[in-house]
Design a protein around this motif. Structure first.
Motif, PDB file in Angstrom:
ATOM      1  N   SER A  63       0.808  -1.219   0.000  1.00 46.52           N
ATOM      2  CA  SER A  63       0.000   0.000   0.000  1.00 46.52           C
ATOM      3  C   SER A  63       0.844   1.273   0.000  1.00 46.52           C
ATOM      4  O   SER A  63       0.406   2.296  -0.529  1.00 46.52           O
ATOM      5  N   ASP A  64       2.056   1.237   0.553  1.00 45.05           N
ATOM      6  CA  ASP A  64       2.874   2.452   0.542  1.00 45.05           C
ATOM      7  C   ASP A  64       3.482   2.729  -0.835  1.00 45.05           C
ATOM      8  O   ASP A  64       4.135   3.751  -1.038  1.00 45.05           O
ATOM      9  N   GLN A  65       3.246   1.853  -1.809  1.00 44.04           N
ATOM     10  CA  GLN A  65       3.665   2.067  -3.196  1.00 44.04           C
ATOM     11  C   GLN A  65       2.495   2.548  -4.055  1.00 44.04           C
ATOM     12  O   GLN A  65       2.656   2.800  -5.240  1.00 44.04           O
ATOM     13  N   LYS A  66       1.327   2.690  -3.436  1.00 44.54           N
ATOM     14  CA  LYS A  66       0.112   3.109  -4.141  1.00 44.54           C
ATOM     15  C   LYS A  66      -0.005   4.630  -4.077  1.00 44.54           C
ATOM     16  O   LYS A  66       0.377   5.251  -3.091  1.00 44.54           O
ATOM     17  N   PHE A  67      -0.524   5.224  -5.153  1.00 41.41           N
ATOM     18  CA  PHE A  67      -0.751   6.668  -5.160  1.00 41.41           C
ATOM     19  C   PHE A  67      -2.009   6.991  -5.962  1.00 41.41           C
ATOM     20  O   PHE A  67      -2.481   6.181  -6.754  1.00 41.41           O
ATOM     21  N   ASP A  68      -2.560   8.160  -5.712  1.00 38.00           N
ATOM     22  CA  ASP A  68      -3.767   8.593  -6.404  1.00 38.00           C
ATOM     23  C   ASP A  68      -3.388   9.233  -7.730  1.00 38.00           C
ATOM     24  O   ASP A  68      -2.924  10.365  -7.778  1.00 38.00           O
ATOM     25  N   SER A  69      -3.599   8.501  -8.814  1.00 38.60           N
ATOM     26  CA  SER A  69      -3.285   9.030 -10.146  1.00 38.60           C
ATOM     27  C   SER A  69      -4.531   9.616 -10.815  1.00 38.60           C
ATOM     28  O   SER A  69      -4.423  10.253 -11.848  1.00 38.60           O
ATOM     29  N   HIS A  70      -5.709   9.338 -10.225  1.00 44.02           N
ATOM     30  CA  HIS A  70      -6.982   9.828 -10.757  1.00 44.02           C
ATOM     31  C   HIS A  70      -7.235   9.323 -12.180  1.00 44.02           C
ATOM     32  O   HIS A  70      -7.840  10.015 -12.988  1.00 44.02           O
ATOM     33  N   GLY A 117       4.629  12.318 -15.800  1.00 40.14           N
ATOM     34  CA  GLY A 117       4.709  13.493 -14.957  1.00 40.14           C
ATOM     35  C   GLY A 117       4.212  13.316 -13.542  1.00 40.14           C
ATOM     36  O   GLY A 117       4.025  14.292 -12.825  1.00 40.14           O
ATOM     37  N   TYR A 118       3.978  12.078 -13.124  1.00 40.23           N
ATOM     38  CA  TYR A 118       3.572  11.844 -11.742  1.00 40.23           C
ATOM     39  C   TYR A 118       4.771  12.041 -10.829  1.00 40.23           C
ATOM     40  O   TYR A 118       5.881  11.634 -11.149  1.00 40.23           O
ATOM     41  N   ALA A 119       4.536  12.646  -9.705  1.00 43.68           N
ATOM     42  CA  ALA A 119       5.611  12.877  -8.739  1.00 43.68           C
ATOM     43  C   ALA A 119       5.799  11.619  -7.892  1.00 43.68           C
ATOM     44  O   ALA A 119       5.397  11.551  -6.737  1.00 43.68           O
ATOM     45  N   LEU A 124       6.960   5.982 -12.742  1.00 44.60           N
ATOM     46  CA  LEU A 124       6.183   4.914 -13.358  1.00 44.60           C
ATOM     47  C   LEU A 124       4.793   4.881 -12.738  1.00 44.60           C
ATOM     48  O   LEU A 124       4.607   5.249 -11.575  1.00 44.60           O
ATOM     49  N   ARG A 125       3.818   4.411 -13.531  1.00 42.37           N
ATOM     50  CA  ARG A 125       2.465   4.183 -13.020  1.00 42.37           C
ATOM     51  C   ARG A 125       2.036   2.785 -13.423  1.00 42.37           C
ATOM     52  O   ARG A 125       1.762   2.519 -14.590  1.00 42.37           O
ATOM     53  N   TYR A 126       2.018   1.884 -12.457  1.00 44.89           N
ATOM     54  CA  TYR A 126       1.485   0.547 -12.665  1.00 44.89           C
ATOM     55  C   TYR A 126      -0.022   0.665 -12.478  1.00 44.89           C
ATOM     56  O   TYR A 126      -0.506   0.823 -11.357  1.00 44.89           O
TER      57      TYR A 126
END
Length: 139
Positions: A63-70, A117-119, A124-126
């Motif tokens: 879960s600490d590798q998860k982020f809100d990419s919308h 461009g995600y911070a 990367l965005r999986y």
């Protein structure tokens, strides 16, 4: 890109996969489908824990590798361990993307995108289908 040409450690016949998985799970995990955006059970999950492959139980993301990419699907910036997933070129649908599959059973999880461009620490965005995973909260 991490690629692996080895056979999956967990193997089942198509009939065995169909018996184990719901029709929706089978369509995504075994036939590389996708769930509709913003419909998955983990899109807005903010609990602490581990995401595992719904087909075989292999641990995939923390879960600490998860982020809100919308973007409508759960997004992670890194897998739990380098050997947890396999990335391979996907040219289906007239697009060139990188598919993400479980290294343990070769089930389809989603796709990975770079340089959007995600911070994040990896840029990367999986982008992973909720239906491809199960979640176990930390106690």
């Amino acid at each position: 890109m991490t690629t692996d040409q080895t056979a999956p450690r967990v193997t089942r016949t198509d009939d065995e996969w169909r018996a184990q998985l719901s029709a929706a799970e089978y369509a995504v995990l075994r036939k590389a489908g996708t769930e509709r955006p913003y419909t998955g059970e983990y899109t807005d999950n903010h609990r602490t824990g581990i995401y595992s492959c719904r087909a075989c139980g292999a641990e995939l993301f923390r879960s600490d590798q998860k982020f809100d990419s919308h973007c409508g699907w759960p997004s992670f910036f890194s897998p739990l361990a380098g050997e947890a997933i396999i990335e391979r070129v996907d040219s289906s649908g007239g697009m060139r993307r990188v598919e993400v599959v479980c290294a343990n059973c070769h089930s389809h999880l989603g796709h990975v995108f770079e340089g959007e461009g995600y911070a994040t620490p990896t840029d990367l965005r999986y982008c992973i289908n909720s239906i491809s995973m199960s979640f176990a909260a930390d106690e």
